[in-house]
Enzyme design. Structure first.
Site, PDB file in Angstrom:
ATOM      1  N   ASP A 106       0.813  -1.225   0.000  1.00  0.00           N
ATOM      2  CA  ASP A 106       0.000   0.000   0.000  1.00  0.00           C
ATOM      3  C   ASP A 106       0.844   1.272   0.000  1.00  0.00           C
ATOM      4  OD1 ASP A 106      -2.236  -1.748   0.315  1.00  0.00           O
ATOM      5  OD2 ASP A 106      -1.747  -1.868   2.436  1.00  0.00           O
TER       6      ASP A 106
ATOM      7  N   LYS B  22       2.110   2.526  -5.053  1.00  0.00           N
ATOM      8  CA  LYS B  22       2.951   2.185  -6.213  1.00  0.00           C
ATOM      9  C   LYS B  22       2.231   2.460  -7.527  1.00  0.00           C
ATOM     10  CE  LYS B  22       3.245  -2.028  -4.596  1.00  0.00           C
ATOM     11  NZ  LYS B  22       2.746  -1.878  -3.228  1.00  0.00           N
TER      12      LYS B  22
ATOM     13  N   GLY C 294      -3.968  -4.328  -4.272  1.00  0.00           N
ATOM     14  CA  GLY C 294      -4.915  -3.293  -4.660  1.00  0.00           C
ATOM     15  C   GLY C 294      -4.143  -2.068  -5.076  1.00  0.00           C
ATOM     16  N   HIS C 295      -4.227  -1.707  -6.331  1.00  0.00           N
ATOM     17  CA  HIS C 295      -3.530  -0.513  -6.802  1.00  0.00           C
ATOM     18  C   HIS C 295      -4.560   0.543  -7.153  1.00  0.00           C
ATOM     19  CE1 HIS C 295       0.298  -2.768  -8.284  1.00  0.00           C
ATOM     20  NE2 HIS C 295      -0.033  -3.055  -7.049  1.00  0.00           N
TER      21      HIS C 295
ATOM     22  N   GLN D 228       2.249  -5.746  -3.366  1.00  0.00           N
ATOM     23  CA  GLN D 228       2.536  -5.773  -1.919  1.00  0.00           C
ATOM     24  C   GLN D 228       3.842  -5.022  -1.638  1.00  0.00           C
ATOM     25  OE1 GLN D 228       1.814  -9.285  -3.189  1.00  0.00           O
ATOM     26  NE2 GLN D 228      -0.275  -8.593  -3.049  1.00  0.00           N
TER      27      GLN D 228
HETATM   28  P1  IMP Z   1      -2.323 -12.872   1.597  1.00  0.00           P
HETATM   29  O1  IMP Z   1      -1.415 -12.258   0.592  1.00  0.00           O
HETATM   30  O2  IMP Z   1      -3.784 -12.664   1.269  1.00  0.00           O
HETATM   31  O3  IMP Z   1      -2.005 -14.313   1.870  1.00  0.00           O
HETATM   32  O4  IMP Z   1      -2.120 -12.118   3.007  1.00  0.00           O
HETATM   33  C1  IMP Z   1      -0.913 -12.220   3.733  1.00  0.00           C
HETATM   34  C2  IMP Z   1      -0.556 -10.895   4.391  1.00  0.00           C
HETATM   35  O5  IMP Z   1      -0.189  -9.967   3.385  1.00  0.00           O
HETATM   36  C3  IMP Z   1      -1.696 -10.245   5.165  1.00  0.00           C
HETATM   37  O6  IMP Z   1      -1.168  -9.560   6.297  1.00  0.00           O
HETATM   38  C4  IMP Z   1      -2.263  -9.245   4.179  1.00  0.00           C
HETATM   39  O7  IMP Z   1      -2.927  -8.184   4.820  1.00  0.00           O
HETATM   40  C5  IMP Z   1      -0.992  -8.798   3.490  1.00  0.00           C
HETATM   41  N1  IMP Z   1      -1.224  -8.311   2.129  1.00  0.00           N
HETATM   42  C6  IMP Z   1      -1.479  -9.032   1.023  1.00  0.00           C
HETATM   43  N2  IMP Z   1      -1.618  -8.239  -0.054  1.00  0.00           N
HETATM   44  C7  IMP Z   1      -1.446  -6.988   0.373  1.00  0.00           C
HETATM   45  C8  IMP Z   1      -1.429  -5.715  -0.283  1.00  0.00           C
HETATM   46  O8  IMP Z   1      -1.591  -5.580  -1.498  1.00  0.00           O
HETATM   47  N3  IMP Z   1      -1.197  -4.645   0.513  1.00  0.00           N
HETATM   48  C9  IMP Z   1      -0.967  -4.760   1.848  1.00  0.00           C
HETATM   49  N4  IMP Z   1      -0.944  -5.909   2.489  1.00  0.00           N
HETATM   50  C10 IMP Z   1      -1.186  -7.028   1.765  1.00  0.00           C
END
Ligand code: IMP
Length: 426
Positions: free
Chosen positions: A13, A16, A40-41, A224
């Site tokens: 977040d 980017k 999420g972009h 991420q």
């Molecule tokens: P997962 O990727 O859904 O397995 O989640 C694993 C961890 O990564 C969790 O703490 C999510 O909140 C975090 N996470 C996954 N994708 C994002 C993102 O795009 N932005 C921020 N945190 C993320």
């Protein structure tokens, strides 16, 4: 700069999407190489905010090829929905989108597994986005129960689904989980997705290797942030892919030696969604103020993000890990009005002061941040178009971060719009 990689250096977040969107003007190809619809972009164009999840942020420029490479886990329904929404806004999605036939596919059982694991872990839950990301990557590594995009076009696709549904059913039954999977329904649903996605499916690895050999301008778009990297992040509170700069070669198939510039994206403060240690977290009025001012709620899950001071120990670690040779500092305007700002410059652990980032979460939970306090600024800075137009104290804050991370801050963002971006170097 033929091949550039943009990577978030915190817990995701970092805004980017905005930088990638700006940089696409100078690139011919934009590549997503890891993660999936957990990302999420937000891209703001002409005052309208577009939420992208799987789609590379280059999609708004019709002459840019967007590539979803082999390292991505693909949720076809989610991608098709994104495509339809974009088309509804007049954005062209046709032969400008390529999807790797090697990318792995997310199925309904992956969502069930994400939920089940979260429940089983109780207080220790990772707090995933529930998008089936981890379970899909788990099947990829386990191999036997995986489906890649290319598999959806093979004659044995139906049998493959039936076999996997049988195997998953046995596991769910053993766990006494009330999950019913209908192989026929899933097959029909995914056959439909495969048909609609067919015009985009390609050998993107060959495409990208040809492109680098032809010296075409490529932008790798990390999803991420590096602190969520499966190998180098705050394990186990991480995502399931290499979300630091090291992921670009693995996920795209393009050797690292072609990447000429890595731009590390950082927010002017830190945020985190989900569980896991966060040494500089401000679970107080300051955190709440940053959350409100920065609209710090998840793009995908809408969860409130945890907020805190800028952690230069963590960002220095990920900047080095990702080979960042330039930094983009985002959301500086959110800090306007805070009388003083803190930057964490070191950790104290068991009486020792260190600038190294601990490998174990238990140690990271125990560290005491060592803060440096800098004066804030009261002015609104959203209109600033150059470094010189920023208040002195804001310039000092930016410069100090660059100094602590060992990379120059080349871009400063002072608002969501493309125009609210300062490009000149310090
Ligand atoms: P997962 O990727 O859904 O397995 O989640 C694993 C961890 O990564 C969790 O703490 C999510 O909140 C975090 N996470 C996954 N994708 C994002 C993102 O795009 N932005 C921020 N945190 C993320």
């Amino acid at each position: 700069m033929p091949v550039t990689c943009v990577v978030g250096l915190q817990w995701g977040d970092e805004a980017k999407g905005k930088i990638v969107d700006l940089l696409t003007a100078e690139h011919e190809i934009v590549v997503r190489y890891q993660g999936g619809a957990n990302a999420g972009h937000t891209v703001v164009r002409e005052g309208k905010a577009y939420k992208l999840s799987l789609m590379p942020s280059g999609v708004f420029r019709p002459d840019v090829r967007c590539v979803i490479a082999a390292g991505v886990v693909l949720n076809p329904a989610s991608l098709l929905e994104e495509i339809e929404t974009l088309r509804g806004h007049g954005v062209r999605v046709a032969d400008n989108l390529l999807i790797s036939d090697r990318a792995h596919v997310i199925f309904p059982w992956h969502f069930e597994e994400d939920r089940l694991l979260d429940r089983q872990c109780g207080a220790e839950a990772i707090g995933t986005t529930m998008r089936g990301i981890g379970p899909c990557y788990r099947d990829k590594v386990g191999r036997a129960l995986a489906v890649r995009v290319g598999d959806m076009y093979r004659a044995d696709f139906r049998e493959r689904i039936e076999r996997i549904v049988r195997a998953k059913g046995e596991v769910f039954a053993a766990l006494a989980a009330e999950v019913t999977l209908d192989a026929e329904k899933i097959y029909e649903e995914y056959r439909g997705y495969a048909e609609r996605l067919a015009p985009h499916v390609a050998d993107t690895t060959a495409f990208l290797l040809d492109a680098v050999e032809a010296e075409r301008k490529i932008l790798f778009e990390g999803a991420q942030g590096a602190l969520l990297d499966i190998d180098h992040g705050t394990f186990p509170y991480v995502t399931s892919s290499n979300s630091s700069g090291v992921g670009a070669p693995a996920g795209s198939g393009v050797p690292g030696r072609y990447v000429e510039k890595v731009i590390g994206i950082i927010k002017a403060y830190n945020t985190r969604v989900g569980g896991g240690p966060f040494p500089t977290e401000q679970d107080n009025d300051i955190g709440e103020r940053i959350r409100r001012r920065g609209n710090e709620y998840g793009t995908v899950t809408k969860r409130p993000r945890r907020c805190g001071w800028f952690d230069a120990v963590a960002a220095r670690y990920t900047a080095r890990l990702s080979g960042a040779d330039a930094l983009a500092l985002m959301l500086l305007d959110v800090l306007s009005g805070l009388p003083e700002l803190k930057i964490c410059t070191a950790y104290e652990l068991d009486g020792h002061r260190t600038r190294d980032f601990p490998a174990h979460v238990d140690d990271l939970r125990r560290v005491e941040p060592v803060y440096e306090t800098l004066p804030g600024w009261s002015e609104e800075i959203g209109e600033a178009t150059s470094f010189d137009a920023l208040p002195d104290t804001a310039r000092r804050y930016v410069a100090r971060i660059g100094q602590l991370l060992g990379s120059p801050v080349e871009i400063v963002s002072v608002g969501p719009d493309r125009k609210q971006t300062i490009f000149d170097k310090q």
